[in-house]
Design a protein around this motif. Structure first.
Motif, mmCIF file in Angstrom:
data_model
loop_
_atom_site.group_PDB
_atom_site.id
_atom_site.type_symbol
_atom_site.label_atom_id
_atom_site.label_comp_id
_atom_site.label_asym_id
_atom_site.label_seq_id
_atom_site.Cartn_x
_atom_site.Cartn_y
_atom_site.Cartn_z
ATOM 1 N N ASP A 1 -4.290 1.595 1.422
ATOM 2 C CA ASP A 1 -4.011 1.593 2.853
ATOM 3 C C ASP A 1 -5.163 0.883 3.561
ATOM 4 O OD1 ASP A 1 -1.766 3.062 2.283
ATOM 5 O OD2 ASP A 1 -2.624 4.989 2.906
ATOM 6 N N SER B 1 0.834 -1.199 0.000
ATOM 7 C CA SER B 1 0.000 0.000 0.000
ATOM 8 C C SER B 1 0.869 1.250 0.000
ATOM 9 C CB SER B 1 -0.899 -0.002 1.232
ATOM 10 O OG SER B 1 -0.114 0.004 2.419
ATOM 11 N N TYR C 1 -3.555 3.948 -4.663
ATOM 12 C CA TYR C 1 -3.225 2.529 -4.548
ATOM 13 C C TYR C 1 -2.029 2.198 -5.422
ATOM 14 C CZ TYR C 1 -5.866 2.318 -8.966
ATOM 15 O OH TYR C 1 -6.320 2.533 -10.249
ATOM 16 N N ASN D 1 1.913 -0.322 4.815
ATOM 17 C CA ASN D 1 1.412 -1.083 5.954
ATOM 18 C C ASN D 1 0.550 -2.285 5.551
ATOM 19 O OD1 ASN D 1 1.636 -1.109 8.800
ATOM 20 N ND2 ASN D 1 -0.527 -0.523 8.984
ATOM 21 N N THR D 2 0.071 -2.293 4.322
ATOM 22 C CA THR D 2 -0.786 -3.379 3.837
ATOM 23 C C THR D 2 -0.096 -4.039 2.656
ATOM 24 O OG1 THR D 2 -2.694 -2.042 4.480
ATOM 25 C CG2 THR D 2 -3.127 -3.966 3.105
ATOM 26 N N ASN E 1 1.112 3.537 2.167
ATOM 27 C CA ASN E 1 1.752 3.768 3.467
ATOM 28 C C ASN E 1 2.624 2.595 3.913
ATOM 29 O OD1 ASN E 1 -0.049 1.809 4.349
ATOM 30 N ND2 ASN E 1 -1.123 3.147 5.814
#
Length: 616
Positions: free
Chosen positions: A131, A34, A109, A38-39, A36
Motif C-alpha cells: 500500500d 497493492s 504485499y 490503490n497502488t 488495498n
C-alpha cells in the motif's frame, strides 16, 4: 463479364481494407496491485523489445514508463527481452519488533515475478507492491558457461510525470532542493522528491553485496537514473541486486509510513531478539579514567545506559601501530568497566576500520572477556562492493559475541537490523557535531530517516561552558528546546545524547530533565504535522506515556496539533519543556484530551518537547 483489370483492382482494395482492420498486437502488460488496490505497478516489453515499468497511485501516474535492466558481461539485460513465465503470490505478515518506532511491522504485499531472457542472459524481475510502495530487484541465476560476472552499470530509471524537486544530498552533506531538470550532482538513497501534490521516496533495501548506488539525472529533464558511486559489481553463482523501492504519499508526513520499509525486505534473525540487546542513551567520555568514572556517575543518575570511549582510546585511530587490544595509559579500562557494572552502565568502545579489517577476530573475544557491551565501527567502507560485502559478516560476528553495534561515517542502513538486531543504529547523516541549521533538521525526518535509525550525536550545550573550548567550531544554530524535541523526532534505539558533554559541567537539572525521561524505542508513533524544511511534530508512546517533539525550521511556526492519538475516554496532563526566550528552558503543565487540539507557536529555530501522562 467483369473486366479483369477492374476485378484485380477490387481484390487489391479489399486486401488493403482487411489489413487496416488488423493492427499490430499490443505489448502484453503484466501488473501487480497493492492489498488495498490503490497502488499498481505495470511492466511490459515495449515495441523496442525493452523491459519497462510504470507506477500508479489510484488513477494518477507516479512514474511514467521507465527503463529496467543492467549491463552484465557486456549484455544489455533488459533489452531484447522475452518474458517466459510469470508467477504471482500474496504475502501477509505482522512482525513483533521491540527495537522500532512501533511494536508491530505490517509486511503485506502482492508479488509478481517475471522469468525473462535477454540475449544469452536469463534473469528474473521480482516485484512487490505494498500500500503506497512498489519495489523490484533483479535475480541472476548462475549463467551457462561462466562462473562469474561483471555488472558495469544498472539501467534502472525513474521517469517522473512532470516537474519535481529533489532534496539532493550525499552521505553527510546538507540538503539542496533542486529541480530534477537542473540536477548536476548525484543524490543518495533514500531520495525525497515532490511536485507539491505528490511526495516520493526512492530508496534501497537489502544491500549486502552490491556497490553503493546513487541517483543521477536521466536522459530526459524529468527522469532520474541509477548510477554507481565508485565501482562495478562482480557476481558469482546465483546473484541478486538490492531492492529499488518507490514510495508515494499525498502529504509530506505521509512518507513516515515507509520508514520501516527496508526492514520488511531483509530476512529475519534466526531467533527472537535476545534480552542482551538493550536500547538506550549514552554519553561520550573524555579519554581518561576519571572521565569514564564521571560519565558513569552521570549516566547512572540521569537514566543513561551507556558510556562511550571514542576514537583515540587505543591510540591514533588510522595508524597501524595503534593496538586495539591495549588502552592508552590514561585509561584504566578494567577499572572503568567494573565501576560501570556496579552502576548498571555499559561501556562501548570505538574501533576504526584499520583495526577492524585486520584484527576483528582477535578483539571480539578479548572485549567480551573485558566486559565490554558494545562496539562502534568507525570509517567503514560503505561506498564499494568490497566494503559493503564485508559488513554483514562483521555485524554477525559482533552479534555472535553479544555486542550491540553502532556503525559510523558514510554507511546508511538498508534493513540489515532485522537480520542482525544488534545493529542498533548507524550514522550516514550530517549530525549535530556539524552544527546543522534548522532547515537541515526539519528536512531529515522526510529524507534520511526514511531509511532507518540514525545516530545524530546530540551536542546539548553544557550549562557552565557554552561552546567555548576548541571542540566547537561554532555555537549551535538552533535552540535548546529544539535539541530536546529532536530526541523524540529522530529515531535511534541507541541515542548519543551528550556528545561533547562534560558531566561535571551540567548544573541545571531542569534543563536536561527531559533527556533523563525520554526513551529510545517505542510502542507507537505518529507524525502529527510537518512540511519539508519548515516544521515537524511527532508523537511517540512507550507504555502509557506519550512524548511529543516539535521543531521549527528557519521561520516561525504556529498551528494546532491533533490529539486524536490519545485515548478518548481519559484525561491527560502534559509537562511541556520549551524555550524561555533567554537561551534556557522553561517548564509548564497543561491539561488535555483526545477531543481537542493543542495550540503550538514556535519561533524560528525553536522547539518544544512534551511528556503526556494520564491523570489519576
Amino acid at each position: 463479364m467483369l473486366n479483369r483489370s477492374l476485378l484485380y483492382s477490387c481484390l487489391i482494395s479489399l486486401w488493403f481494407i482487411s489489413l487496416a482492420g488488423f493492427s499490430a498486437p499490443k505489448p502484453t502488460i503484466y501488473q501487480a496491485v497493492s492489498p488495498n488496490k490503490n497502488t499498481r505497478i505495470e511492466i511490459t516489453v515495449n515495441e523496442q523489445k525493452a523491459l519497462t515499468y510504470r507506477m500508479w497511485l489510484a488513477n494518477e501516474p507516479v512514474l511514467n514508463w521507465s527503463s529496467l535492466g543492467l549491463d552484465l558481461n557486456g549484455v544489455a539485460v533488459g533489452q531484447n527481452t522475452v518474458v517466459k513465465k510469470q508467477h504471482a503470490s500474496k504475502h501477509t505478515e505482522s512482525l513483533a519488533w521491540r527495537l522500532g518506532e512501533n511494536d508491530v511491522i505490517h509486511n503485506n504485499y502482492n508479488e509478481l515475478t517475471l522469468d525473462c531472457v535477454s540475449g544469452s542472459v536469463t534473469y528474473q524481475l521480482v516485484t512487490r507492491v505494498f500500500d503506497g510502495s512498489v519495489a523490484f530487484r533483479y535475480m541472476l541465476p548462475k549463467q551457462t558457461g561462466t562462473s562469474a560476472g561483471l555488472i558495469r552499470q544498472e539501467h534502472t530509471t525513474f521517469a517522473l510525470p512532470g516537474a519535481f524537486t529533489i532534496y539532493q544530498y550525499n552521505e553527510e552533506t546538507v540538503f539542496t532542493p533542486t529541480p530534477v531538470s537542473d540536477l548536476q550532482k548525484t543524490c543518495d538513497f533514500p531520495a525525497t522528491l515532490t511536485n507539491g501534490k505528490l511526495f516520493l521516496s526512492i530508496g534501497e533495501a537489502d544491500n549486502t553485496g552490491y556497490t553503493k548506488a546513487v541517483l543521477a539525472k536521466g536522459a530526459t529533464p524529468t527522469a532520474l537514473a541509477v548510477a554507481f558511486r565508485k565501482d562495478s559489481v562482480r557476481t558469482a553463482g546465483d546473484f541478486q541486486t538490492p531492492w529499488r523501492t518507490v514510495s508515494v504519499a499525498t502529504s509530506a508526513i505521509g512518507l513516515h509510513a515507509f520508514s520501516d520499509l527496508p526492514l520488511r525486505f531483509c530476512p529475519p534473525s534466526t531467533q527472537a531478539v535476545p534480552d542482551w540487546i538493550k536500547p538506550g542513551k549514552l554519553i561520550r567520555s573524555s579519554l581518561t579514567t576519571q572521565g569514564g568514572l564521571n560519565c558513569i556517575d552521570f549516566a547512572a543518575s540521569h537514566n543513561l545506559q551507556y558510556i562511550l570511549f571514542d576514537a583515540g582510546w587505543y591510540g591514533a585511530e588510522f595508524r597501524t601501530t595503534s593496538d586495539p587490544m591495549q588502552p592508552i595509559p590514561a585509561i584504566d579500562l578494567p577499572k572503568v568497566i567494573a565501576y560501570g557494572k556496579s552502576k548498571n552502565v555499559g561501556v562501548i568502545l570505538y574501533v576504526n576500520r584499520v583495526a577492524l579489517r585486520t584484527r576483528l577476530d582477535e578483539i571480539l573475544p578479548l572485549y567480551k572477556k573485558w566486559g565490554v557491551v558494545g562496539l562502534k565501527f568507525g570509517f567503514v567502507d560503505g561506498l564499494t562492493q568490497e566494503g559493503i560485502s564485508w559488513l554483514p559478516g562483521a555485524i554477525k560476528k559482533a552479534y555472535d559475541y553479544g555486542f550491540i553495534l553502532d556503525i559510523h561515517d558514510n554507511y546508511k542502513p538498508t534493513g540489515l537490523s532485522r537480520t542482525y538486531p544488534n545493529l542498533l543504529t548507524q550514522e550516514g547523516i550530517r549530525g549535530n557535531e556539524n552544527n546543522p541549521d534548522a532547515f537541515h533538521n526539519t528536512v531529515l525526518p522526510f529524507t534520511r530517516f526514511l531509511a532507518g535509525a540514525a545516530d545524530y550525536t546530540f551536542c546539548y550545550p553544557n550549562t557552565n561552558r557554552y561552546f567555548t573550548d576548541n571542540l566547537y567550531k561554532s555555537k549551535l544554530q538552533v535552540s535548546k528546546g529544539q535539541q530536546l524535541a529532536l530526541s523524540v523526532v529522530y529515531f535511534s534505539p541507541l541515542q548519543a545524547i551528550f556528545w561533547y558533554g562534560n558531566p561535571t559541567d551540567y548544573n541545571d537539572e531542569g534543563e536536561i530533565e527531559f533527556f533523563k525521561r525520554v526513551p529510545t524505542v517505542w510502542n507507537e508513533s505518529h507524525y502529527l504535522a510537518g512540511e519539508i524544511g519548515q516544521f515537524i511534530s511527532v508523537a511517540r508512546r512507550q507504555g502509557n506515556v506519550w512524548y511529543v517533539g516539535s521543531a521549527a525550521g528557519l521561520t516561525d511556526w504556529a498551528g494546532n496539533l491533533p490529539l486524536s492519538f490519545l485515548a478518548p475516554d481519559k484525561r491527560y496532563q502534559a509537562t511541556i519543556y520549551e524555550d524561555d526566550g533567554a537561551g534556557s528552558i522553561q517548564k509548564r503543565v497543561a491539561d488535555m484530551g483526545a477531543d481537542a487540539s493543542f495550540p503550538i507557536s514556535l519561533k524560528a529555530k525553536g522547539g518544544q518537547a512534551m511528556i503526556i501522562e494520564e491523570k489519576p
